[in-house]
Scaffold this motif. Structure first.
Motif, PDB file in Angstrom:
ATOM      1  N   LYS A 293      -9.052   4.689  -3.609  1.00 41.96           N
ATOM      2  CA  LYS A 293      -8.353   3.543  -4.205  1.00 41.96           C
ATOM      3  C   LYS A 293      -7.766   3.847  -5.581  1.00 41.96           C
ATOM      4  O   LYS A 293      -7.631   2.954  -6.414  1.00 41.96           O
TER       5      LYS A 293
ATOM      6  N   ARG B 184      -0.279  -1.528  -9.512  1.00 38.05           N
ATOM      7  CA  ARG B 184      -0.381  -2.826 -10.195  1.00 38.05           C
ATOM      8  C   ARG B 184       0.195  -2.751 -11.605  1.00 38.05           C
ATOM      9  O   ARG B 184       0.830  -3.698 -12.080  1.00 38.05           O
TER      10      ARG B 184
ATOM     11  N   ILE C  23       2.222  -5.458   0.493  1.00 35.09           N
ATOM     12  CA  ILE C  23       1.467  -4.207   0.518  1.00 35.09           C
ATOM     13  C   ILE C  23       2.422  -3.108   0.054  1.00 35.09           C
ATOM     14  O   ILE C  23       3.315  -2.697   0.802  1.00 35.09           O
TER      15      ILE C  23
ATOM     16  N   ALA D 223      -3.766   2.384  -6.192  1.00 33.74           N
ATOM     17  CA  ALA D 223      -3.524   0.946  -6.330  1.00 33.74           C
ATOM     18  C   ALA D 223      -3.464   0.466  -7.783  1.00 33.74           C
ATOM     19  O   ALA D 223      -2.574  -0.327  -8.129  1.00 33.74           O
TER      20      ALA D 223
ATOM     21  N   ARG E  12      -5.940   3.983  -0.351  1.00 31.82           N
ATOM     22  CA  ARG E  12      -6.474   2.706   0.127  1.00 31.82           C
ATOM     23  C   ARG E  12      -6.035   1.575  -0.791  1.00 31.82           C
ATOM     24  O   ARG E  12      -6.120   1.678  -2.009  1.00 31.82           O
ATOM     25  N   GLY E  13      -5.531   0.501  -0.200  1.00 31.50           N
ATOM     26  CA  GLY E  13      -5.002  -0.614  -0.976  1.00 31.50           C
ATOM     27  C   GLY E  13      -3.502  -0.614  -1.066  1.00 31.50           C
ATOM     28  O   GLY E  13      -2.899  -1.610  -1.485  1.00 31.50           O
ATOM     29  N   VAL E  14      -2.871   0.497  -0.684  1.00 33.59           N
ATOM     30  CA  VAL E  14      -1.414   0.577  -0.589  1.00 33.59           C
ATOM     31  C   VAL E  14      -1.075   1.233   0.746  1.00 33.59           C
ATOM     32  O   VAL E  14      -1.950   1.732   1.440  1.00 33.59           O
ATOM     33  N   GLU E  15       0.185   1.244   1.087  1.00 30.87           N
ATOM     34  CA  GLU E  15       0.616   1.947   2.293  1.00 30.87           C
ATOM     35  C   GLU E  15       1.155   3.323   1.910  1.00 30.87           C
ATOM     36  O   GLU E  15       2.112   3.427   1.144  1.00 30.87           O
TER      37      GLU E  15
END
Length: 305
Positions: free
Chosen positions: A103, A110, A4, A106, A32-35
């Protein structure tokens, strides 16, 4: 990169109280999707309620006060210096007039997993959802000449003539870019360490160009990721004569620094000619730009206001 990813956000403020709260409020959904590991607000001696707003935000915020209006690059450097990079995968540098859709961080993270990618930038939109052109090509004398003749917006729509990419089709696909607007940039921790601090001699405008070109010199790729969106209310460079002039002055300064005095002198004359023509046509912003370009000794380094 961790399972994460841990991302910190650095927001630069200067009398940004009217927009900062909205930016801070958008962070939890945007992350959202990462910290979201940490949020730093680096403040350039604001005279409004920026610091109080940061302290009252729902997300925990560390405020770094520079004590003076030291500029965008200096504030970024101070904000990053306040972070423990060993505990992070990336740092998202933001203007306070940005809003993050859910989101939206994220996809940028990536993209950083691609070999050689050190900086990723989102697709930038206006508050009404329309495209806000943010990608740029390499500054050249030829492009400066074309823009002087027909204007930057039109040049950007004709092939690869303009520095600013304005064709909406160019924003549909992900890929490497030369540089992009510095209002929203996700930078990997390895790239931060390799590239080094932002160049504080620019204060405002061209610091993101210098950072991107220096990153490329070291082999790092600047990546555009349209899957990631960000809403950007926009700055004052299009309506504030002093800021518009500073933008041009710093463009000339950076070009001269990278290409040498001879090419820099030609670039300067081309930019000056273009602004002079617009000034004679009655454009008030161009009149200020011509004044600054003709008297650069103090204007190269002093922020307006």
């Amino acid at each position: 990169m961790r399972e994460i990813p841990r991302v910190a956000v650095v927001i630069v403020t200067y009398n940004s109280g009217d927009v900062l709260a909205g930016c801070l409020a958008s962070l939890p959904e945007g992350a959202r999707g990462v910290e979201l590991a940490e949020v730093v607000v680096a403040d350039n001696a604001s005279k409004d309620d920026c610091v109080a707003l940061a302290a009252a935000a729902e997300v925990p915020v560390t405020v770094v006060q520079l004590g003076r209006n030291a500029g965008y690059a200096a504030a970024i450097n101070a904000g990053i210096a306040a972070l423990d990079l060993d505990e992070l995968d990336a740092v998202y540098v933001l203007n306070p007039d940005c809003r993050l859709p859910p989101k939206s961080i994220a996809p940028l993270v990536r993209a950083l997993e691609r070999p050689g990618v050190g900086v990723t930038v989102p697709k930038m939109v206006n508050p009404d959802g329309s495209l806000q052109p943010s990608l740029r090509r390499m500054p050249t004398i030829g492009r400066a000449a074309i823009e002087a003749i027909i204007g930057g917006s039109l040049a950007g729509r004709i092939g690869r003539l303009g520095e600013l990419i304005t064709d909406p089709r160019e924003y549909e696909n992900a890929g490497p870019v030369v540089w992009a607007t510095g209002a929203a940039m996700l930078i990997s921790v390895p790239a931060i360490r390799a590239i080094g601090p932002w160049d504080e001699s620019f204060l405002l405008y061209s610091e993101e160009t210098e950072f991107a070109l220096r990153a490329a010199d070291l082999g790092w790729t600047h990546w555009y990721e349209p899957e990631a969106l960000i809403e950007h209310i926009g700055g004052d460079s299009g309506v504030n004569p002093a800021l518009a002039a500073l933008l041009l002055v710093n463009k000339v300064k950076l070009f001269r620094r990278r290409r040498g005095w001879l090419a820099g002198a030609v670039y300067y004359l081309v930019v000056l000619l273009g602004e002079s023509v617009r000034a004679l046509a009655g454009r008030k912003i161009s009149k200020t730009s011509v004044t600054w370009l003709l008297r650069p000794s103090r204007r190269w380094t002093v922020l307006p206001g």
